[in-house]
Design a protein around this motif. Sequence first.
Motif, PDB file in Angstrom:
ATOM      1  N   LEU A  81       7.343  -5.582   6.594  1.00  0.00           N
ATOM      2  CA  LEU A  81       6.978  -6.141   5.301  1.00  0.00           C
ATOM      3  C   LEU A  81       7.128  -7.654   5.328  1.00  0.00           C
ATOM      4  CD1 LEU A  81       8.733  -3.665   2.814  1.00  0.00           C
ATOM      5  CD2 LEU A  81       6.345  -3.659   3.554  1.00  0.00           C
ATOM      6  N   LYS A  82       6.186  -8.322   4.708  1.00  0.00           N
ATOM      7  CA  LYS A  82       6.267  -9.778   4.604  1.00  0.00           C
ATOM      8  C   LYS A  82       7.342 -10.158   3.581  1.00  0.00           C
ATOM      9  CE  LYS A  82       1.384 -10.434   5.769  1.00  0.00           C
ATOM     10  NZ  LYS A  82       0.061 -10.919   5.288  1.00  0.00           N
ATOM     11  N   PRO A  83       7.880 -11.375   3.663  1.00  0.00           N
ATOM     12  CA  PRO A  83       8.924 -11.790   2.712  1.00  0.00           C
ATOM     13  C   PRO A  83       8.511 -11.602   1.252  1.00  0.00           C
ATOM     14  CG  PRO A  83       8.786 -13.369   4.499  1.00  0.00           C
ATOM     15  CD  PRO A  83       7.647 -12.406   4.704  1.00  0.00           C
ATOM     16  N   ARG A  84       7.265 -11.932   0.917  1.00  0.00           N
ATOM     17  CA  ARG A  84       6.812 -11.781  -0.465  1.00  0.00           C
ATOM     18  C   ARG A  84       6.770 -10.308  -0.868  1.00  0.00           C
ATOM     19  NH1 ARG A  84       4.428 -15.437  -3.642  1.00  0.00           N
ATOM     20  NH2 ARG A  84       6.186 -16.612  -2.820  1.00  0.00           N
ATOM     21  N   GLU A  85       6.393  -9.435   0.063  1.00  0.00           N
ATOM     22  CA  GLU A  85       6.365  -8.001  -0.236  1.00  0.00           C
ATOM     23  C   GLU A  85       7.774  -7.469  -0.461  1.00  0.00           C
ATOM     24  OE1 GLU A  85       2.323  -7.105   2.423  1.00  0.00           O
ATOM     25  OE2 GLU A  85       4.325  -6.754   3.269  1.00  0.00           O
ATOM     26  N   LYS A  86       8.727  -7.953   0.325  1.00  0.00           N
ATOM     27  CA  LYS A  86      10.124  -7.549   0.120  1.00  0.00           C
ATOM     28  C   LYS A  86      10.634  -8.020  -1.241  1.00  0.00           C
ATOM     29  CE  LYS A  86      11.389  -7.655   5.033  1.00  0.00           C
ATOM     30  NZ  LYS A  86      12.270  -8.258   6.054  1.00  0.00           N
ATOM     31  N   ASP A  87      10.262  -9.248  -1.636  1.00  0.00           N
ATOM     32  CA  ASP A  87      10.671  -9.774  -2.936  1.00  0.00           C
ATOM     33  C   ASP A  87      10.166  -8.881  -4.061  1.00  0.00           C
ATOM     34  OD1 ASP A  87      11.939 -11.935  -1.767  1.00  0.00           O
ATOM     35  OD2 ASP A  87      10.233 -13.296  -2.028  1.00  0.00           O
ATOM     36  N   ILE A  88       8.907  -8.485  -3.960  1.00  0.00           N
ATOM     37  CA  ILE A  88       8.308  -7.656  -5.008  1.00  0.00           C
ATOM     38  C   ILE A  88       8.998  -6.297  -5.081  1.00  0.00           C
ATOM     39  CG2 ILE A  88       6.198  -6.406  -5.647  1.00  0.00           C
ATOM     40  CD1 ILE A  88       4.642  -8.905  -4.668  1.00  0.00           C
ATOM     41  N   LEU A  89       9.323  -5.728  -3.942  1.00  0.00           N
ATOM     42  CA  LEU A  89      10.035  -4.447  -3.937  1.00  0.00           C
ATOM     43  C   LEU A  89      11.422  -4.576  -4.550  1.00  0.00           C
ATOM     44  CD1 LEU A  89       9.354  -2.607  -0.551  1.00  0.00           C
ATOM     45  CD2 LEU A  89       8.830  -1.818  -2.847  1.00  0.00           C
ATOM     46  N   LYS A 110      -0.476  -3.364  -3.540  1.00  0.00           N
ATOM     47  CA  LYS A 110      -1.442  -2.528  -2.821  1.00  0.00           C
ATOM     48  C   LYS A 110      -1.177  -2.571  -1.318  1.00  0.00           C
ATOM     49  CE  LYS A 110      -5.282  -2.764  -6.127  1.00  0.00           C
ATOM     50  NZ  LYS A 110      -6.668  -3.258  -6.370  1.00  0.00           N
ATOM     51  N   GLN A 111      -0.823  -3.747  -0.819  1.00  0.00           N
ATOM     52  CA  GLN A 111      -0.518  -3.882   0.603  1.00  0.00           C
ATOM     53  C   GLN A 111       0.727  -3.069   0.977  1.00  0.00           C
ATOM     54  OE1 GLN A 111      -3.571  -5.236   1.517  1.00  0.00           O
ATOM     55  NE2 GLN A 111      -2.351  -6.226   3.104  1.00  0.00           N
ATOM     56  N   ILE A 112       1.716  -3.102   0.092  1.00  0.00           N
ATOM     57  CA  ILE A 112       2.942  -2.331   0.317  1.00  0.00           C
ATOM     58  C   ILE A 112       2.625  -0.837   0.353  1.00  0.00           C
ATOM     59  CG2 ILE A 112       5.172  -1.670  -0.675  1.00  0.00           C
ATOM     60  CD1 ILE A 112       5.259  -4.535  -1.893  1.00  0.00           C
ATOM     61  N   PHE A 113       1.845  -0.376  -0.628  1.00  0.00           N
ATOM     62  CA  PHE A 113       1.497   1.044  -0.705  1.00  0.00           C
ATOM     63  C   PHE A 113       0.734   1.473   0.545  1.00  0.00           C
ATOM     64  CE2 PHE A 113       1.405   1.235  -5.655  1.00  0.00           C
ATOM     65  CZ  PHE A 113       2.769   0.963  -5.666  1.00  0.00           C
ATOM     66  N   LYS A 167       0.830   0.071   3.603  1.00  0.00           N
ATOM     67  CA  LYS A 167       1.693   0.061   4.792  1.00  0.00           C
ATOM     68  C   LYS A 167       2.637   1.267   4.812  1.00  0.00           C
ATOM     69  CE  LYS A 167       1.881  -4.960   5.577  1.00  0.00           C
ATOM     70  NZ  LYS A 167       2.760  -6.154   5.637  1.00  0.00           N
ATOM     71  N   LEU A 168       3.168   1.626   3.646  1.00  0.00           N
ATOM     72  CA  LEU A 168       4.160   2.701   3.583  1.00  0.00           C
ATOM     73  C   LEU A 168       3.545   4.067   3.306  1.00  0.00           C
ATOM     74  CD1 LEU A 168       7.034   0.923   1.597  1.00  0.00           C
ATOM     75  CD2 LEU A 168       6.771   1.178   4.063  1.00  0.00           C
ATOM     76  N   LYS A 169       2.215   4.074   3.002  1.00  0.00           N
ATOM     77  CA  LYS A 169       1.498   5.323   2.718  1.00  0.00           C
ATOM     78  C   LYS A 169       2.139   6.073   1.543  1.00  0.00           C
ATOM     79  CE  LYS A 169      -0.208   5.958   7.452  1.00  0.00           C
ATOM     80  NZ  LYS A 169       0.238   4.632   7.941  1.00  0.00           N
ATOM     81  N   VAL A 170       2.367   5.339   0.450  1.00  0.00           N
ATOM     82  CA  VAL A 170       2.930   5.909  -0.771  1.00  0.00           C
ATOM     83  C   VAL A 170       2.020   5.583  -1.949  1.00  0.00           C
ATOM     84  CG1 VAL A 170       5.299   5.762   0.070  1.00  0.00           C
ATOM     85  CG2 VAL A 170       4.330   3.842  -1.203  1.00  0.00           C
ATOM     86  N   LYS A 171       2.323   6.161  -3.119  1.00  0.00           N
ATOM     87  CA  LYS A 171       1.456   5.992  -4.287  1.00  0.00           C
ATOM     88  C   LYS A 171       2.158   5.341  -5.472  1.00  0.00           C
ATOM     89  CE  LYS A 171      -1.445   9.966  -3.067  1.00  0.00           C
ATOM     90  NZ  LYS A 171      -1.959  11.286  -3.499  1.00  0.00           N
ATOM     91  N   SER A 172       3.440   5.060  -5.352  1.00  0.00           N
ATOM     92  CA  SER A 172       4.153   4.446  -6.470  1.00  0.00           C
ATOM     93  C   SER A 172       5.198   3.478  -5.942  1.00  0.00           C
ATOM     94  CB  SER A 172       4.823   5.511  -7.344  1.00  0.00           C
ATOM     95  OG  SER A 172       5.951   6.055  -6.675  1.00  0.00           O
ATOM     96  N   ILE A 173       5.619   2.561  -6.807  1.00  0.00           N
ATOM     97  CA  ILE A 173       6.623   1.581  -6.406  1.00  0.00           C
ATOM     98  C   ILE A 173       7.982   2.256  -6.202  1.00  0.00           C
ATOM     99  CG2 ILE A 173       7.417   0.906  -8.709  1.00  0.00           C
ATOM    100  CD1 ILE A 173       6.592  -1.477  -5.764  1.00  0.00           C
ATOM    101  N   THR A 174       8.227   3.341  -6.927  1.00  0.00           N
ATOM    102  CA  THR A 174       9.477   4.083  -6.754  1.00  0.00           C
ATOM    103  C   THR A 174       9.558   4.692  -5.358  1.00  0.00           C
ATOM    104  OG1 THR A 174       9.533   4.613  -9.115  1.00  0.00           O
ATOM    105  CG2 THR A 174      10.914   5.955  -7.659  1.00  0.00           C
ATOM    106  N   GLU A 175       8.451   5.331  -4.935  1.00  0.00           N
ATOM    107  CA  GLU A 175       8.396   5.891  -3.587  1.00  0.00           C
ATOM    108  C   GLU A 175       8.534   4.788  -2.539  1.00  0.00           C
ATOM    109  OE1 GLU A 175       5.458   9.326  -2.796  1.00  0.00           O
ATOM    110  OE2 GLU A 175       4.575   8.231  -4.463  1.00  0.00           O
ATOM    111  N   ALA A 176       7.858   3.664  -2.782  1.00  0.00           N
ATOM    112  CA  ALA A 176       7.878   2.550  -1.829  1.00  0.00           C
ATOM    113  C   ALA A 176       9.289   2.014  -1.655  1.00  0.00           C
ATOM    114  CB  ALA A 176       6.942   1.442  -2.302  1.00  0.00           C
ATOM    115  N   THR A 177      10.008   1.851  -2.761  1.00  0.00           N
ATOM    116  CA  THR A 177      11.375   1.324  -2.695  1.00  0.00           C
ATOM    117  C   THR A 177      12.289   2.283  -1.944  1.00  0.00           C
ATOM    118  OG1 THR A 177      11.031   0.200  -4.809  1.00  0.00           O
ATOM    119  CG2 THR A 177      13.298   0.451  -4.061  1.00  0.00           C
ATOM    120  N   ALA A 178      12.179   3.576  -2.274  1.00  0.00           N
ATOM    121  CA  ALA A 178      13.023   4.576  -1.616  1.00  0.00           C
ATOM    122  C   ALA A 178      12.753   4.625  -0.117  1.00  0.00           C
ATOM    123  CB  ALA A 178      12.791   5.947  -2.243  1.00  0.00           C
ATOM    124  N   LEU A 179      11.473   4.575   0.262  1.00  0.00           N
ATOM    125  CA  LEU A 179      11.132   4.649   1.679  1.00  0.00           C
ATOM    126  C   LEU A 179      11.540   3.379   2.419  1.00  0.00           C
ATOM    127  CD1 LEU A 179       9.869   6.343   3.882  1.00  0.00           C
ATOM    128  CD2 LEU A 179       7.626   5.413   3.259  1.00  0.00           C
TER     129      LEU A 179
END
Length: 253
Positions: free
Chosen positions: A193-201, A229-232, A234-246
């Motif tokens: 994940l890029k630094p900006r993507e980590k910040d958003i998570l 969208k880039q985070i989803f 890369k992680l193959k998820v559909k929500s920010i909750t799933e993305a954070t947990a993964l």
Amino acid sequence: MKIKIEDFFKPIHVKDNFSQDDYEIVNAFINFARSLSRLTYQSIYLIDYSKKSFLFVSDNPIFLCGSSSAEVMKEGYHHYVNNVPEDDLHLLKKINDVGFDFYGKLSADDRLKYSISYDFHLKQPGSKPLLVNHKLKPLLLDNHSNPWIALCLVSMSSHPNAGNIRFKSDEDGRQFEYDLVKDIWVETPRVKLKPREKDILLFSAQGLTMDQIADRLYVSIDTVKFHKKQIFSKLKVKSITEATALAIELSLF
């Protein structure tokens, strides 16, 4: 075929007779696990492969299935047999077999560097089985580099189904995923994940809205949407909750 407790220990070959002095070292890990359990919602327990038992079980309820930590300590591996649905119990047996096979092929120097992660269901009193994520990492080896003491962390799974079996190196980031259909381990590229993507998570995990995140990062809301969208993807998820947990599960922060 019905799973027996002995089935889980067939691939394990602890060869040392440990002394009281050896277990003085183990006591330090028990105290560490007890302290750690007070800082997290995750369930924590320690396995002793020599005694084929649990050394410590935290009070955190996810792993307990309605029992007390003392009761689960006494049950040991019977806790799995009593509280894991039949299909998932067979899956755990498979994970146990292929996991120790993978582990046995590692060099002695690498055996404390890898951890395994997988998902399975635990029965819950008065409700549906709960899908949990289980991480296991050896802490101590015997004189023949076999696992002796292992640390286990149990949390809510971010996946929809059981399985998701991964070995990961804590040192170089190499990851291997087990393909249950092809019955093979496959090395997978590590998600970055890029630094900006980590910040958003991180801001999302704190409960900030997209507007608030955009204000914090001094960017437009469209930029936040783009990164999500880039985070989803890369992680193959559909929500920010799933993305954070993964992301937490994969140690991406």
